[in-house]
Write a protein that holds these residues in place. Sequence first.
Motif, PDB file in Angstrom:
ATOM      1  N   ARG A  12     -40.061 -42.174  11.399  1.00 38.80           N
ATOM      2  CA  ARG A  12     -40.803 -41.311  12.325  1.00 38.80           C
ATOM      3  C   ARG A  12     -40.421 -39.843  12.138  1.00 38.80           C
ATOM      4  NH1 ARG A  12     -43.540 -42.924  17.266  1.00 38.80           N
ATOM      5  NH2 ARG A  12     -44.506 -40.974  17.885  1.00 38.80           N
ATOM      6  N   ILE A  13     -39.116 -39.567  12.041  1.00 35.93           N
ATOM      7  CA  ILE A  13     -38.699 -38.156  11.951  1.00 35.93           C
ATOM      8  C   ILE A  13     -39.085 -37.567  10.589  1.00 35.93           C
ATOM      9  CG2 ILE A  13     -36.290 -38.432  11.140  1.00 35.93           C
ATOM     10  CD1 ILE A  13     -35.533 -36.257  13.222  1.00 35.93           C
ATOM     11  N   LEU A  14     -39.042 -38.390   9.533  1.00 37.90           N
ATOM     12  CA  LEU A  14     -39.444 -37.865   8.217  1.00 37.90           C
ATOM     13  C   LEU A  14     -40.937 -37.539   8.198  1.00 37.90           C
ATOM     14  CD1 LEU A  14     -37.467 -39.994   5.591  1.00 37.90           C
ATOM     15  CD2 LEU A  14     -37.113 -37.591   6.209  1.00 37.90           C
ATOM     16  N   ARG A  15     -41.733 -38.415   8.806  1.00 36.95           N
ATOM     17  CA  ARG A  15     -43.176 -38.156   8.880  1.00 36.95           C
ATOM     18  C   ARG A  15     -43.414 -36.854   9.637  1.00 36.95           C
ATOM     19  NH1 ARG A  15     -44.723 -43.247  10.670  1.00 36.95           N
ATOM     20  NH2 ARG A  15     -44.677 -42.475  12.809  1.00 36.95           N
ATOM     21  N   ILE A  21     -43.072 -29.347   6.082  1.00 36.17           N
ATOM     22  CA  ILE A  21     -42.369 -28.964   4.846  1.00 36.17           C
ATOM     23  C   ILE A  21     -42.294 -30.170   3.887  1.00 36.17           C
ATOM     24  CG2 ILE A  21     -40.949 -27.106   5.848  1.00 36.17           C
ATOM     25  CD1 ILE A  21     -38.619 -29.151   6.023  1.00 36.17           C
ATOM     26  N   GLN A  22     -42.088 -29.856   2.618  1.00 35.77           N
ATOM     27  CA  GLN A  22     -41.903 -30.879   1.584  1.00 35.77           C
ATOM     28  C   GLN A  22     -40.408 -31.083   1.351  1.00 35.77           C
ATOM     29  OE1 GLN A  22     -44.611 -32.084  -0.592  1.00 35.77           O
ATOM     30  NE2 GLN A  22     -45.904 -31.247   1.043  1.00 35.77           N
ATOM     31  N   LYS A  28     -34.134 -35.583   1.765  1.00 33.24           N
ATOM     32  CA  LYS A  28     -34.394 -36.547   2.851  1.00 33.24           C
ATOM     33  C   LYS A  28     -33.107 -37.295   3.203  1.00 33.24           C
ATOM     34  CE  LYS A  28     -39.062 -37.582   1.367  1.00 33.24           C
ATOM     35  NZ  LYS A  28     -39.940 -38.600   0.784  1.00 33.24           N
ATOM     36  N   ALA A  29     -32.432 -37.798   2.150  1.00 35.86           N
ATOM     37  CA  ALA A  29     -31.224 -38.593   2.379  1.00 35.86           C
ATOM     38  C   ALA A  29     -30.157 -37.745   3.087  1.00 35.86           C
ATOM     39  CB  ALA A  29     -30.696 -39.123   1.051  1.00 35.86           C
ATOM     40  N   TYR A  30     -29.987 -36.501   2.609  1.00 33.87           N
ATOM     41  CA  TYR A  30     -29.000 -35.608   3.222  1.00 33.87           C
ATOM     42  C   TYR A  30     -29.330 -35.366   4.695  1.00 33.87           C
ATOM     43  CZ  TYR A  30     -26.254 -31.427   4.181  1.00 33.87           C
ATOM     44  OH  TYR A  30     -25.389 -30.528   4.741  1.00 33.87           O
ATOM     45  N   PHE A  31     -30.591 -35.073   4.963  1.00 34.05           N
ATOM     46  CA  PHE A  31     -31.035 -34.813   6.340  1.00 34.05           C
ATOM     47  C   PHE A  31     -30.741 -36.018   7.236  1.00 34.05           C
ATOM     48  CE2 PHE A  31     -34.936 -35.069   9.202  1.00 34.05           C
ATOM     49  CZ  PHE A  31     -34.420 -34.224  10.184  1.00 34.05           C
ATOM     50  N   LEU A  32     -31.156 -37.203   6.787  1.00 39.63           N
ATOM     51  CA  LEU A  32     -30.992 -38.408   7.615  1.00 39.63           C
ATOM     52  C   LEU A  32     -29.515 -38.693   7.909  1.00 39.63           C
ATOM     53  CD1 LEU A  32     -33.710 -40.794   6.107  1.00 39.63           C
ATOM     54  CD2 LEU A  32     -33.876 -39.391   8.175  1.00 39.63           C
ATOM     55  N   GLU A  33     -28.655 -38.380   6.937  1.00 40.99           N
ATOM     56  CA  GLU A  33     -27.214 -38.603   7.152  1.00 40.99           C
ATOM     57  C   GLU A  33     -26.642 -37.780   8.303  1.00 40.99           C
ATOM     58  OE1 GLU A  33     -24.991 -37.741   3.551  1.00 40.99           O
ATOM     59  OE2 GLU A  33     -26.196 -39.270   2.509  1.00 40.99           O
ATOM     60  N   GLN A  34     -27.288 -36.638   8.597  1.00 37.23           N
ATOM     61  CA  GLN A  34     -26.756 -35.751   9.646  1.00 37.23           C
ATOM     62  C   GLN A  34     -27.136 -36.231  11.055  1.00 37.23           C
ATOM     63  OE1 GLN A  34     -24.792 -33.693   8.087  1.00 37.23           O
ATOM     64  NE2 GLN A  34     -25.779 -34.441   6.227  1.00 37.23           N
ATOM     65  N   LEU A  35     -28.061 -37.179  11.137  1.00 33.91           N
ATOM     66  CA  LEU A  35     -28.631 -37.547  12.436  1.00 33.91           C
ATOM     67  C   LEU A  35     -27.853 -38.675  13.101  1.00 33.91           C
ATOM     68  CD1 LEU A  35     -32.384 -37.553  11.344  1.00 33.91           C
ATOM     69  CD2 LEU A  35     -31.140 -35.700  12.479  1.00 33.91           C
ATOM     70  N   GLU A  83     -42.371 -38.404  22.608  1.00 31.21           N
ATOM     71  CA  GLU A  83     -42.176 -38.731  21.190  1.00 31.21           C
ATOM     72  C   GLU A  83     -42.560 -37.531  20.289  1.00 31.21           C
ATOM     73  OE1 GLU A  83     -43.849 -40.755  23.321  1.00 31.21           O
ATOM     74  OE2 GLU A  83     -42.482 -42.477  23.390  1.00 31.21           O
ATOM     75  N   ASP A  84     -41.727 -37.272  19.299  1.00 24.72           N
ATOM     76  CA  ASP A  84     -41.970 -36.224  18.300  1.00 24.72           C
ATOM     77  C   ASP A  84     -41.717 -34.809  18.821  1.00 24.72           C
ATOM     78  OD1 ASP A  84     -42.539 -38.118  16.406  1.00 24.72           O
ATOM     79  OD2 ASP A  84     -44.715 -37.873  16.520  1.00 24.72           O
ATOM     80  N   TRP A  85     -41.132 -34.678  19.993  1.00 17.50           N
ATOM     81  CA  TRP A  85     -40.749 -33.352  20.484  1.00 17.50           C
ATOM     82  C   TRP A  85     -39.254 -33.159  20.242  1.00 17.50           C
ATOM     83  CZ3 TRP A  85     -43.390 -30.643  24.988  1.00 17.50           C
ATOM     84  CH2 TRP A  85     -44.759 -30.926  25.004  1.00 17.50           C
ATOM     85  N   TRP A  86     -38.881 -31.902  20.116  1.00 15.95           N
ATOM     86  CA  TRP A  86     -37.470 -31.515  20.075  1.00 15.95           C
ATOM     87  C   TRP A  86     -37.103 -30.957  21.439  1.00 15.95           C
ATOM     88  CZ3 TRP A  86     -34.434 -32.160  15.676  1.00 15.95           C
ATOM     89  CH2 TRP A  86     -35.129 -32.529  14.516  1.00 15.95           C
TER      90      TRP A  86
END
Lengths: 201, 201
Positions: A12-15, A21-22, A28-35, A83-86
């Motif tokens: 969901r967050i990647l979508r 942004i691309q 992607k992997a780096y970003f997901l690791e921070q969450l 959903e999908d808000w920060w």
Amino acid sequence: MQPFDTGAAHERILRHVQQLIQLTEDEKAYFLEQLKPRVLRRKQFLVQMGEVCRFETFVVKGCLRAFAVDPKGQEHVVLFALEDWWISDFQSLSTEQPATLYVEALEETHVLQIEKKELEQLYLAVPAFERFFRLKLQNAFISFQNRIFSTISQTAEERYLAFRQRYPLIEQRVPQYLIASYLGFTPEFLSKIRRELATRR
Amino acid sequence: MQPFDTGAAHERILRHVQQLIQLTEDEKAYFLEQLKPRVLRRKQFLVQMGEVCRFETFVVKGCLRAFAVDPKGQEHVVLFALEDWWISDFQSLSTEQPATLYVEALEETHVLQIEKKELEQLYLAVPAFERFFRLKLQNAFISFQNRIFSTISQTAEERYLAFRQRYPLIEQRVPQYLIASYLGFTPEFLSKIRRELATRR
């Protein structure tokens, strides 16, 4: 409480991010690791006034409200998040001063959080996130401008209708007295507007 | 009107930008090439309601106000801008919809403007500007949050004092009736607060 579904949350967050942004597979992997995943029960606080807010938070599932409390103890809803808000106490997160807002889950809520120092690292490691959050802030700024304009130039009924049109999902999921608070109305005044609209249909 | 001093204006904007990001000599030169100088007389409009706002604008010298007009023709000051501030109808600039605000010079004002399409190019050519405008938006968002909180939780007198403390230069340069409008007071009510403060000194 439902278990946190990490796979679905990451998807969901990647979508969501990739609408603006691309990212490469490594990014992607780096970003997901921070969450960090977190589940909030209904009425649980994500941020409490007086405590420093250390996370930026993405809503995977659920619904929250941010509110301030006036010196008389009256609550004032500042914003909702679905959903999908920060959501965070943005001021507290940036300045590391105590939060001036509460953020509370209105239903069971699943979120992904990124800590401030990891977010700063993310900007350096994946500069596209500078763009992503610039665009997000831009939208937030625009809705503030809209809200100021609407408060100044629309009647109470027009403001309620504009809110319903702009946020149909919130209208369905949030109790009316909180919507009244968001619009700066008493619950009685909102009921009156709703009755008038209903009889005119 | 005073002639536009391009050298001093460029120096000012570079100093301003470099408080937040680092630029190479080439990047500085590229950035400066995108900027167009403009001189506004007192009471001249930078943005008019109903027209699409095509520029982001940096104030080199002078003072402006952004205001909305309600259906009764009453003006409501939304914000002020002095030296080193950026001002536009941000919503109109982003969405290319007609502006909902007016932006008017309160004194002779010198600005540097960048057109929307050049700004988009700048983000691609010098990505540090993504960061720069993200941080600027972040500050704008924080002052909005502050303003909402102050409206909810402070007395009229506290709000006026907070405004004076936060924006001492605006207090000195802007007529009192516009400050009253910004704070949501009538001019008479602001005068009353000022008299009360003066007698207590």
